[in-house]
Design a protein around this motif. Structure first.
Motif, PDB file in Angstrom:
ATOM      1  N   ASP A  47      65.272  89.812  23.288  1.00 54.62           N
ATOM      2  CA  ASP A  47      64.595  88.726  22.592  1.00 54.62           C
ATOM      3  C   ASP A  47      64.117  89.187  21.221  1.00 54.62           C
ATOM      4  O   ASP A  47      64.222  88.450  20.225  1.00 54.62           O
ATOM      5  N   ALA A  92      65.332  87.831  17.505  1.00 51.54           N
ATOM      6  CA  ALA A  92      64.338  87.426  16.503  1.00 51.54           C
ATOM      7  C   ALA A  92      64.531  88.212  15.205  1.00 51.54           C
ATOM      8  O   ALA A  92      64.388  87.655  14.102  1.00 51.54           O
ATOM      9  N   ILE A 141      67.459  86.661  13.295  1.00 52.42           N
ATOM     10  CA  ILE A 141      67.072  85.415  12.621  1.00 52.42           C
ATOM     11  C   ILE A 141      66.272  85.728  11.357  1.00 52.42           C
ATOM     12  O   ILE A 141      66.514  85.163  10.289  1.00 52.42           O
ATOM     13  N   VAL A 184      70.364  78.883  14.475  1.00 48.65           N
ATOM     14  CA  VAL A 184      69.026  79.387  14.795  1.00 48.65           C
ATOM     15  C   VAL A 184      68.549  78.820  16.128  1.00 48.65           C
ATOM     16  O   VAL A 184      67.991  79.546  16.966  1.00 48.65           O
ATOM     17  N   ASN A 185      68.793  77.536  16.359  1.00 46.55           N
ATOM     18  CA  ASN A 185      68.395  76.915  17.626  1.00 46.55           C
ATOM     19  C   ASN A 185      69.124  77.565  18.803  1.00 46.55           C
ATOM     20  O   ASN A 185      68.521  77.820  19.856  1.00 46.55           O
ATOM     21  N   GLU A 233      67.580  80.998  19.341  1.00 42.86           N
ATOM     22  CA  GLU A 233      66.245  80.902  19.933  1.00 42.86           C
ATOM     23  C   GLU A 233      66.321  80.559  21.411  1.00 42.86           C
ATOM     24  O   GLU A 233      65.537  81.077  22.223  1.00 42.86           O
ATOM     25  N   ASP A 234      67.258  79.693  21.782  1.00 40.35           N
ATOM     26  CA  ASP A 234      67.461  79.382  23.199  1.00 40.35           C
ATOM     27  C   ASP A 234      67.871  80.633  23.970  1.00 40.35           C
ATOM     28  O   ASP A 234      67.370  80.901  25.069  1.00 40.35           O
ATOM     29  N   SER A 280      64.930  82.994  24.339  1.00 42.55           N
ATOM     30  CA  SER A 280      64.003  82.520  25.367  1.00 42.55           C
ATOM     31  C   SER A 280      64.506  82.865  26.757  1.00 42.55           C
ATOM     32  O   SER A 280      63.750  83.296  27.631  1.00 42.55           O
TER      33      SER A 280
END
Length: 411
Positions: A247, A251, A254, A282-283, A286-287, A290
């Motif tokens: 994760d 990050a 990004i 980016v979405n 991020e998914d 997560s």
């Protein structure tokens, strides 16, 4: 993850270079990463795209035609093309990419037993643009395709132009985020462990020679930082269970896209927007981050795909490492590197790639001494190396990168 912060060492008369132990620990983690990467490949080859092993099946490096027992596969061969160049000494990024492109094309021309389909298409068009549709031939000829090495034409630029052409010519519904680019990120991370921006720029520059898909670039960048961050954490003495943070790596990718790579141009073509990766990418990242943070479940394959695409390969690596965390917590006597790689194989699918990528992370987290000795003594492969050759290449990559970024004095 903290950056290497030790001051540059000094050349001492008659004594050569006095190295800080931290740098040696970075190199050891790098050796563990590249060695376990190759071990995962060799262990996974017999089961690639076969029925998943049963719990009673013993996993051995038996090979499967056309690969022989103990031989590592294509992912490692391609990564070693990058490692040879990165470990050879100081280069500008442009020079490094040109040398890598030439080495990969030279590898291709040895008629390897397996070439990933996407890479085969890129290189074949770069070598012979006349096999492309007539509407594309003139465009490819203009950048030197079919004339590589002549009159100053750049191998890297030709490969990038073919990659862009393929992206434009492929229907959206038929595009696949290919997984072989993740393997190229292992030596990239080793050779730029001292500098997160250099790691990002190198990862994107190398990736664009095989793909123009923005999500592929983002996943490759994420994996490069996953390996790099794990090596740094390991060198700082962080326990392996805490050193692996997918994760955090996503990050970082990004953030790097926005602040270090925004508006990046390569060969006069803008690769990323001024704000970095697109909101869609980016979405997606991020998914994925997560999901990584919450855990994908012990013993699962990550819940998607066979590992043939980069997304499911990434998820399967995360799932295998989560399983290793869980099993080693229950039984601390287990060997984490073995558990993680074997779980990647037992999940089935594209086992050689997923197990290799899992090995790159677990080897970085646990170090060279944690890779099972019977694996280390068995592995071998193109271009005529065994484990000691991998050790030398990994060490050269790390120290060449440290010298290039002024962490160490050049000689």
């Amino acid at each position: 993850m903290s950056e290497p912060s030790h001051p540059p060492t000094e050349l001492l008369a008659g004594e050569g270079v006095r190295l800080d132990r931290f740098y040696a620990d970075l190199a050891l983690a790098g050796v563990g990463s590249l060695t376990a990467f190759a071990c995962g490949s060799a262990l996974g080859i017999p089961w690639e795209l076969q029925a998943a092993p049963r719990t009673t099946d013993e996993l051995q490096m038996n090979g499967r035609d056309p690969f022989l027992a103990g031989e590592w596969g294509t992912d490692v061969q391609l990564a070693l093309c990058v490692a040879e160049v990165a470990g050879a000494g100081a280069h500008s990024l442009e020079e490094m990419c040109e040398a890598i492109a030439r080495r990969i094309v030279a590898w291709y021309e040895t008629d390897p037993v397996h070439v990933p389909m996407g890479l085969q298409r890129v290189i074949s068009l770069a070598l012979d643009p006349l096999i492309a549709p007539s509407t594309a031939t003139e465009r490819l000829l203009r950048v030197g395709c079919g004339q590589l090495g002549r009159d100053g034409f750049s191998y890297a630029r030709a490969l990038r132009e073919v990659a862009r052409y393929r992206q434009e010519a492929t229907r959206i519904t038929e595009r696949m985020v290919e997984n072989f680019g993740l393997a190229l990120m292992v030596p990239v991370a080793l050779a730029s462990v001292a500098d997160d921006v250099e790691c990002s720029r190198t990862a994107i520059a190398v990736s664009t020679m095989t793909t123009a898909d923005d999500f592929s670039l983002a996943l490759n960048l994420s994996f490069a930082h996953a390996v790099r961050n794990t090596i740094i954490a390991s060198a700082h003495g962080v326990p392996w269970t805490e050193a692996v943070r997918f994760d955090h790596a996503i990050a970082t990718a990004i953030e790097q896209g926005e602040y270090a790579l925004g508006g990046l141009e390569i060969d006069g073509v803008q690769v990323l927007d001024e704000d970095g990766f697109s909101p869609r990418v980016v979405n997606q990242l991020e998914d994925l981050a997560s999901q990584c943070a919450s855990g994908l479940g012990q013993g699962s394959s990550g819940g998607v795909g066979t590992g043939l695409d980069a997304v499911s390969a990434f998820r399967r690596v995360v799932a295998a490492i989560e399983t290793a965390r869980w099993e080693v917590h229950r039984n601390p006597h287990l060997t984490p590197v073995r558990v993680g790689i074997e779980q990647a194989v037992r999940a089935g699918g594209d086992t050689d790639t997923v197990a290799a990528l899992c090995g790159a992370i677990m080897g970085a987290a646990c170090g060279a001494s944690a890779v099972p000795s019977e694996w280390v003594s068995t592995i071998w492969g193109w271009p005529g190396l065994r484990a000691d050759g991998l050790r030398d290449l990994a060490t050269a990559c790390v120290y060449s990168g440290l010298a290039r970024t002024a962490q160490l004095p050049s000689q």
